[in-house]
Every structure is written in structure tokens, then in C-alpha cells.
Motif scaffolding. Structure first.
Motif, short mmCIF file in Angstrom:
data_model
loop_
_atom_site.label_atom_id
_atom_site.label_comp_id
_atom_site.label_asym_id
_atom_site.label_seq_id
_atom_site.Cartn_x
_atom_site.Cartn_y
_atom_site.Cartn_z
N SER A 157 1.52 -32.58 2.66
CA SER A 157 1.46 -33.75 2.25
C SER A 157 2.74 -34.40 2.31
CB SER A 157 0.93 -34.05 0.88
OG SER A 157 1.01 -35.42 0.32
N TYR A 168 0.49 -31.72 -5.55
CA TYR A 168 -0.86 -31.81 -5.10
C TYR A 168 -1.75 -31.97 -6.24
CZ TYR A 168 0.76 -30.51 -0.39
OH TYR A 168 1.67 -30.55 0.57
N TRP A 216 -11.11 -32.84 -5.83
CA TRP A 216 -9.79 -33.84 -5.54
C TRP A 216 -8.93 -33.85 -6.65
CZ3 TRP A 216 -9.80 -38.07 -9.01
CH2 TRP A 216 -11.02 -38.43 -9.34
N VAL A 231 -9.90 -30.58 -1.32
CA VAL A 231 -9.71 -31.74 -0.22
C VAL A 231 -8.27 -31.65 0.29
CG1 VAL A 231 -11.06 -33.38 -1.37
CG2 VAL A 231 -8.90 -33.17 -2.19
N THR A 232 -7.92 -32.23 1.25
CA THR A 232 -6.65 -32.17 2.07
C THR A 232 -5.74 -33.33 1.54
OG1 THR A 232 -7.40 -30.83 3.91
CG2 THR A 232 -5.09 -32.07 4.39
N GLN A 233 -4.78 -33.07 0.80
CA GLN A 233 -3.84 -34.12 0.34
C GLN A 233 -3.07 -34.52 1.69
OE1 GLN A 233 -2.09 -34.49 -3.52
NE2 GLN A 233 -0.11 -34.62 -2.78
N THR A 234 -3.04 -35.99 2.16
CA THR A 234 -2.26 -36.21 3.30
C THR A 234 -0.99 -36.98 2.95
OG1 THR A 234 -3.63 -38.08 3.52
CG2 THR A 234 -4.54 -36.33 4.72
N MET A 266 -6.39 -38.72 0.36
CA MET A 266 -7.05 -37.56 0.61
C MET A 266 -8.15 -37.29 1.81
SD MET A 266 -5.92 -35.84 -2.28
CE MET A 266 -5.69 -35.94 -3.98
N GLU A 272 -12.15 -40.65 3.61
CA GLU A 272 -10.77 -40.60 3.04
C GLU A 272 -10.98 -40.96 1.64
OE1 GLU A 272 -6.87 -41.97 4.84
OE2 GLU A 272 -7.83 -43.67 4.06
#
Length: 715
Positions: free
Chosen positions: A26, A60, A89, A99-102, A115, A122
Motif C-alpha cells: 500500500s 494495514y 476489510w 481485501v487489498t489495501q492500495t 481497498m 473499490e
């Protein structure tokens, strides 16, 4: 006590185990802090996501439980179901993938996570804890917001359900879900076992212990978790495994209550909300509020003896369980967001103007933490502001904690400094403190501001007398309140007499840096006392006590001339002030010089400022200049005091090193002000000794000096 209507059942909440998954990279803006503020509004609402590598997960939101500032887990959970697949999340519930934290970004009032959920949707998750120094009504409400936005990421519509549940961590609170026309709400409070409540009314609360703490968490009061009653909303109370499994399997909850009243650690109960958002393509937002209400907030030994003081919000709302209060907070989100954005913008613009992006990295992280130690109490006639010395001691209204904190108030709202000083004056002027010097604190254990009628508080007499004189004049100058000086002239003069006797040649005593040990003839401590005497000269002249003013000025100038002989290593290369008189191979941060500048005294010659500015870079380490030669640790509040009065290059050095520390430190608690200048890690006395303290208000020292112009104070 007013009762909740249409109430359901009581369940209990506690902590859960931690499951930390691998998180994709991230971005972090403006830095990756040691801990991320989530809901931070008071000493008892202080929830963080630990980030540092000493025990955090790198910043995160998913994969690790949020925690109270003292380390207790608060199993605040968030899941989302997209096209039948469930993801986590927030928190670390068992089962769903993360989830993928961006990205993550913080401002002075907000923490914002972005996310990516399986490349499908998103999420934009905003934690907002408002700071409203100009609005006592809103500042007095101990509520914070969680706003969750969901939108399509791939251009297609997706079937989406959103979930969140809350428990109170290991502190073992009850949970009281209830329904109103517009909001679902939930409250929880500390207890050992569960209790029931009827279909319409409360029964008695169990084990409320007024003005009592357990592991720094309150033993009394009511917590609320709320969202709006809309189509597609469902709820459930019950064991964490059951409630969360229902959402994971079905995307909704059962609208049922758990009537199995039991011990906290038996099938860990939670209260959950699920929102069916339907087919999502554009942005859909769901808002939650979390809050704490305590009608009785502080026990105070004031002019009339020991009395309970109510939270200031009781002047605007009728009781802890008044539904209009909850509705006001929830429906106030638009105003709260606008107010927060304006404050963020002000701090951003002013900080960048003074010290660039690095300085904004420092101030914007400090804002919520500084205000998170405060509680407004009183009524429409008389208000007080109380401060907890978080983590390092737990005292109430510690004078030498208010002192490093006070620059943020000089910058944002000087009148709030008066509300901090008032209880100290009231107690001592009522004859309830026997010593002739200023007291150290108003009570050894927050929230009991019951004073020290035996005079046995921690003894820092020179320190506290200087602090009170400097801060009282600073408030009066900024607020243009000469009457305040006249009101307290007698005791200010009393404290000045102590300084006249003790400041020039300090006895073997501790300063505010008591953890470093006592020392005789401390150069920096002497300077504070001498500046305090000159501050009293200004106070005397402002109140038409000109004979006193002339006397104090003569004494202060005589002392400062002698101090330059006693406390400066003239033959050193480069020359510098010493830690103690005659100890020419020692040095330390001369942060008490700040008082001369903030009051516009011009007592200390400019050559001392220039000498110190030239010296500090020669002893700087990776993350700052050590506090003194006894240890390699430093203190961030005193570094910013020192930076504020340094030359441009030296100021930039201090700012850059502290901003680098924020991003690099392995510490994993709310920002510590005491750390190794070499490694950036905890100092020798161990992790968590100094954390979440309000002294980071001192990071606003540069901004407080900028505010002098508006007050007509010139240096």
C-alpha cells in the motif's frame, strides 16, 4: 436515568484472536505512522491500528485487530460480500480473505483507506474524529465517524453486502442494541457478567464504578454504535462465530437477539450490522457512529470542596441515553466533514508555509492525539477542560504535561488554555495545597482531580512555577485578557518569590524530564525559572503594579547575565550551554529558551540563540538531537520547541529528522515522544512507557509563534 425505547436484549463483548494475512503493498501519505488513529476523541475513546514493526502489521486495516492506546484489543470488524464471496476489510475475523489495501492517507482529522476488493469493487473507508476548538458543543461530544464508500472498480454492477460488528475488547462491556425511527444504536459498558433488559426499559446497570478505571479504561458510562435504519439493514447479537458466519453465508443477519446471558469469554458475543447495498455500480456510502457518554465525568476538589463535574454535553442534551444526542451526531456528519476539511486545510497551509511537507507530516499526525487526552466538563455558566497524562503517569492536569501541550492551543484556541489552567488556580487559591510553590498535578489518578491537600505530589517546584507563570502570560497575551492576570496576581507573585530564591542556583531536583533523574544546577531548568521571573515583570506592568515590575525585571536581567557565565561552555568547540553548571563536557536541548520567544520578552541575548543553532547540528543523530549527554534518547516535543527558535537550517534539520522518524520508526503504539535518536526505537525503559501522550501538542510550537503577530506580540 432516561430509558431506551423499543430495546432488545443485552449481550456481552470481548476480544478475539488475531489472524494476520499477507497484505499487498500500500502507499502511505504523507507517511506510515507508528499507529493509525481510527476513533480518537478522549482518554477513553482512543482506538488505533498499530503499524510499526515492533508488533504492528505495517499499516494495514485488514488482518489485525484495532487496539486501545494501552494495548487492549478492540475487535472492531468489517467484512464485505461481493457476488457471493466474502472479504475482510477491518480486523481479523476467521475465514475471509483480506481485501487489498492500495493506499492510506491521514490528515489532522481523518484516516482514509482505499481497498481493492478482488478487482471488482473499490472501498473508500474514512475514520473521522472531529476537532472543533471553536465549538464547545461539538467538541464535548465523544463521538467519532466511520464512513464506508463502495463503488464498482471494473465498470460492471456487482451484488454487494456490507458488514461490521463491534465488541469492546478485553475490557468486557455489555452491549445494548436498540432501535429508533431513524437509527439503530448499540451501547456497551464495563461489567463482569451479562444482564437482561426488558422490551421497553432498562433494568439497572451492573458494576458501574463512577470515576474508576481498570487498565486505563473507564468503569462507567455508555457506549453507542449506530447506523441509519434503511431498507436492506439487518442486525444480530450473538457469538462472534455465529453472527459472522451468518453474514459470510447469507449476506445478511437474522434480526435476532441472544438471550443466553453468560460470562464474557463464553462464545464471545458481538453485535453486528449488515447492509444489503444491492447492485452497485456508482458510489454507495454507509455511515456509522461510535460514541461514549458519561454524565458524570470528573471528580474535582475546587473552591467548594470535592464535587462531581458533568460532561459539558449535558448542557445541550438531557441524559446519557437521550436519543436526540445520537441523532444529532449522526445527522451532523455533513457539517462535521466540512468543519474537519476546513481545519485540515488550515493546518496544512500553515504547516507547509513554515516547514514544508515534512512539518505537515508532523503536525497532522499530532492533532488527534493531542486533543484525545482532553475532556470538556461543566455547564453553560462555568466550563473546565481536563487533561489526562496518558501512559506515563495517569495524573490529572499535570502542569509539566500541559506546558509541552499548550502550543497547539495557542495556535488554535487560546481560550482553551484558560480552561486548563482554571482548575489549578481554583484548587490552590482555595487554600487546599499547602506548599508555597506550584503543584505538580491535580490528582494522581484520572479522573479524580481531588488535589494534594497533604502537599505530597511529585516535587518539581522550580519547573511548575515557571510553567504556570509562562502559560498564564501566554494565554493573557493571545486572548488579550488582562483581567485574568489581576485575578491571579497574588498567587503568581507567590510563585515568583519561590523562583527568585531558587532559580539562579537550582537545588538537586527533577525537571519535567524526571525519567532522566535529578541533578543540581541544571542549566535549562534555571533558564525556565529566570524566564518565569521576567514573565512576572510583564504581568506586573500589565496590571499596573509597576514597582513590582521594575524589581522583577532587575532581578531577571541580573540572573540571566550570571546564567550565561555559569551555564555556557565558552571554551568548547563550538561553544554551547551545558547540562549543568560547570559540566563543560555535557550538553542538552535548551528547549526552555522557547518561553523567552513565545512571550516576546527579549530577555536572552540573540547570541545565545545563534550559538545553540550552530551547535545542534554537531551532535545530531539519525532521528534527532539527544535530549542530553546522559542518554541517546530524545523527545519530540522538546525538539519542536527547539526548532521553533532555531536558525532556518537548524530548524529544517530538526523537522526533517522527526518526519523521517514518523515514517521509519519500528515503534507500534500511538506516537511516542521519547525514543532513541539513533535507532528510532523505544528507549531502554521498554515499549509503551510513553505513548499517546498529549505532549505532541508541542509539535505545533512553530505555529504558535506564528500566531504571535495576530496577538500583537513582537520579538
Amino acid at each position: 436515568m432516561k430509558f431506551l425505547s423499543q430495546a432488545f436484549v443485552v449481550v456481552c463483548a470481548t476480544l478475539f484472536g488475531s489472524v494476520v494475512g499477507d497484505a499487498a503493498a500500500s502507499t502511505f501519505s504523507p507517511a506510515r505512522p507508528p499507529a493509525i488513529p481510527l476513533a480518537v476523541k478522549s482518554p477513553y475513546m482512543s482506538t488505533w491500528q498499530y503499524a510499526g514493526s515492533d508488533g504492528g502489521n505495517g499499516g494495514y486495516l485488514a488482518g489485525q485487530w484495532p487496539q486501545f492506546w494501552a494495548g487492549q484489543v478492540a475487535a472492531w470488524t468489517g467484512m464485505i460480500r461481493v457476488d457471493g464471496t466474502t472479504y475482510t476489510w477491518m480486523g481479523a475475523p476467521t475465514g475471509p480473505a483480506l481485501v487489498t489495501q492500495t493506499s492510506f492517507e491521514y490528515t489532522s482529522t481523518k484516516s482514509v483507506f482505499t481497498m481493492d476488493v478482488g478487482g471488482l469493487v473499490e472501498m473508500n473507508i474514512t475514520f473521522l474524529s472531529t476537532l472543533t476548538p471553536d465549538d464547545q458543543k461539538r467538541q464535548s461530544l465523544i463521538f467519532s465517524y466511520l464512513d464506508v464508500g463502495v463503488q464498482s472498480l471494473d465498470g460492471n454492477s456487482h451484488d454487494v453486502q456490507l458488514y461490521t460488528d463491534i465488541s469492546a475488547g478485553e475490557s468486557a462491556y455489555h452491549v445494548i442494541p436498540a432501535i429508533t425511527d431513524r437509527l439503530f444504536r448499540m451501547g456497551f459498558w464495563r461489567s463482569l457478567r451479562c444482564r437482561t433488559m426488558g422490551s421497553r426499559y432498562h433494568q439497572g446497570w451492573q458494576n458501574q464504578l463512577l470515576f474508576s478505571e481498570t487498565s486505563d479504561q473507564a468503569d462507567w458510562g455508555y457506549w453507542y454504535y449506530a447506523t441509519k435504519k434503511v431498507h436492506g439493514l439487518s442486525f444480530q447479537s450473538g457469538s462472534d462465530a455465529t453472527v459472522r458466519a451468518n453474514f459470510q453465508s447469507n449476506g445478511n443477519l437474522t434480526n435476532t437477539k441472544d438471550t443466553d446471558y453468560r460470562a464474557i469469554n463464553a462464545q464471545y458475543p458481538v453485535f453486528g450490522f449488515a447492509s444489503d447495498l444491492g447492485q452497485v455500480s456508482g458510489s454507495v456510502n454507509t455511515l456509522y457512529t461510535i460514541g461514549l457518554t458519561q454524565e458524570q465525568a470528573i471528580q474535582f476538589d475546587g473552591a467548594t470542596g470535592v464535587v462531581p463535574l458533568t460532561s459539558l454535553w449535558t448542557s445541550y442534551f438531557s441524559s446519557e441515553t437521550d436519543a436526540t444526542k445520537l441523532s444529532f451526531v449522526y445527522n451532523d456528519y455533513g457539517t462535521a466533514s466540512q468543519t474537519a476539511a476546513a481545519l485540515d486545510s488550515q493546518i496544512s497551509s500553515d504547516s507547509i508555509g513554515l516547514g514544508g511537507q515534512d512539518y505537515l507530516t508532523i503536525t497532522s499526525l499530532a492533532a488527534r492525539q493531542a486533543f484525545g487526552a482532553l475532556q470538556l466538563v461543566g455547564n453553560s455558566t462555568k466550563q473546565y477542560l481536563f487533561l489526562k497524562e496518558i501512559s506515563s503517569d495517569g495524573n490529572v492536569q499535570t502542569v509539566d504535561v500541559i506546558f509541552p501541550f499548550h502550543p497547539v492551543l495557542l495556535y488554535l484556541k487560546p481560550e482553551l488554555l484558560k480552561l486548563l489552567l482554571d482548575p489549578l488556580f481554583e484548587n490552590q487559591e482555595s487554600g487546599q495545597y499547602p506548599n508555597m510553590y506550584s503543584m505538580h498535578d491535580l490528582g494522581s489518578s484520572y479522573p479524580n482531580a481531588t488535589g494534594h491537600p497533604d502537599g505530597n505530589d511529585e516535587q518539581q517546584p522550580l519547573e511548575e512555577c515557571g510553567n504556570m507563570l509562562i502559560m498564564t502570560l501566554a494565554y493573557s497575551q493571545r486572548a488579550q485578557d488582562k483581567a485574568y492576570l489581576q485575578q491571579h496576581y497574588k498567587i503568581l507573585k507567590q510563585w515568583t518569590q519561590y523562583l527568585i530564591q531558587e532559580a539562579l542556583i537550582p537545588a538537586d531536583q527533577i525537571s519535567t524530564d524526571d525519567f532522566a533523574g535529578s541533578l543540581a544546577n541544571q542549566t535549562n531548568l534555571a533558564l525556565k525559572g529566570i524566564i518565569g521571573i521576567e514573565a512576572m515583570a510583564v504581568i506586573a506592568n500589565m496590571t499596573n503594579n509597576t514597582a513590582d515590575g521594575a524589581n522583577y525585571t532587575n532581578i531577571a536581567h541580573d540572573y540571566i547575565d550570571k546564567w550565561q557565565v555559569y551555564g555556557i561552555a565558552q571554551d568548547a568547540t563550538p561553544p554551547h550551554t551545558t547540562l549543568g553548571y560547570g559540566l563543560n563536557d555535557t550538553h542538552g536541548l535548551l528547549y526552555n529558551l522557547y518561553g523567552d520567544q513565545e512571550l516576546g520578552l527579549k530577555l536572552v541575548p540573540q547570541k545565545v540563540y545563534d550559538m545553540q543553532s550552530a551547535f545542534y547540528p554537531t551532535v545530531a543523530d539519525t532521528y534527532g538531537v539527544p535530549l542530553d549527554t546522559r542518554h541517546n534518547y530524545t523527545k519530540s516535543d522538546w525538539e519542536m520547541f527547539t526548532a521553533a527558535i532555531a536558525s532556518d537550517d537548524t530548524k529544517a534539520m530538526f523537522i526533517k529528522e522527526l518526519a523521517s522518524w514518523i515514517n521509519d520508526t519500528p515503534t507500534n503504539r500511538p506516537e511516542t515522544d521519547l525514543y532513541s535518536a539513533t535507532t528510532g526505537d523505544w528507549p531502554g525503559q521498554g515499549a509503551g512507557t510513553f505513548t499517546a501522550r498529549p505532549v505532541v501538542g508541542g509539535h505545533f510550537a512553530l505555529l504558535a509563534l506564528q500566531a504571535q503577530t495576530a496577538a500583537g506580540i513582537h520579538n
